[in-house]
Design a protein around this motif. Structure first.
Motif, PDB file in Angstrom:
ATOM      1  N   TRP A 172       0.838  -1.203   0.000  1.00 18.62           N
ATOM      2  CA  TRP A 172       0.000   0.000   0.000  1.00 18.62           C
ATOM      3  C   TRP A 172       0.873   1.254   0.000  1.00 18.62           C
ATOM      4  O   TRP A 172       0.572   2.230  -0.673  1.00 18.62           O
ATOM      5  CB  TRP A 172      -0.930  -0.069   1.207  1.00 18.62           C
ATOM      6  N   ARG A 201       1.174   4.299  -2.935  1.00 21.27           N
ATOM      7  CA  ARG A 201       0.986   5.734  -2.667  1.00 21.27           C
ATOM      8  C   ARG A 201       2.235   6.548  -2.967  1.00 21.27           C
ATOM      9  O   ARG A 201       2.144   7.722  -3.308  1.00 21.27           O
ATOM     10  CB  ARG A 201       0.548   5.948  -1.214  1.00 21.27           C
ATOM     11  N   ASP A 240      -6.392   6.209   3.178  1.00 19.30           N
ATOM     12  CA  ASP A 240      -5.338   6.025   4.164  1.00 19.30           C
ATOM     13  C   ASP A 240      -5.709   6.687   5.486  1.00 19.30           C
ATOM     14  O   ASP A 240      -5.438   6.143   6.551  1.00 19.30           O
ATOM     15  CB  ASP A 240      -4.009   6.574   3.635  1.00 19.30           C
TER      16      ASP A 240
END
Length: 153
Positions: free
Chosen positions: A72, A76, A88
């Protein structure tokens, strides 16, 4: 209020934080080393709460968490979209809730450090982002003087 560019940098910054803090959770060996360091710190500082030894299923959960958070984070870093920052922020508020729950049930006080960062990153990513107006996205013509033409007779 953030500008779009500032917000993208913020999303990347929170992702770099996640990657740095969580990379040791990815493998059983790196997590065992981190666990040993954290246990030693907790004992040296005589902090309340415990950091118990991890059984294989605990280790599995830590490694799954580390793997998902690192993937993740890389997403990002490479593509810091506003929607990713919003998701998030929600995830950080959930993590914060579970960290507070763990602290209330005797977890090591070292967790407070992580809780503060989770809340901070969640709050700043939940703040509004200024949507650029169509006029502000046009090139600025400062100092531009149109050519004056003489009227034709």
């Amino acid at each position: 209020m953030w500008t779009t560019t500032q917000y993208r940098r913020l999303v990347q910054g929170s992702a770099w934080y996640d990657l740095i803090v969580t990379v040791a959770f990815v493998t059983p060996w790196s997590f065992a080393a981190l666990h040993g360091i954290l246990t030693g710190m907790s004992q040296a500082l005589n902090l309340p709460g415990e950091l118990p030894p991890f059984e294989p299923v605990h280790m599995l959960m830590a490694n799954l968490l580390g793997s998902i958070v690192c993937v993740w984070a890389v997403l990002r870093i490479r593509d810091p979209q506003r929607i990713f920052g919003r998701y998030d922020a929600v995830a950080r508020f959930l993590f914060s809730a579970w960290q507070a729950y763990a602290l209330a049930h005797g977890a090591s006080s070292l967790l407070v450090i992580f809780l503060v960062f989770e809340l901070a990153w969640g709050i700043v990513q939940a703040l509004p982002v200024r949507t650029p107006s169509r006029a502000s996205s046009l090139p600025h013509l400062t100092g531009f003087t149109p050519i004056q033409r003489e009227p034709r007779h």
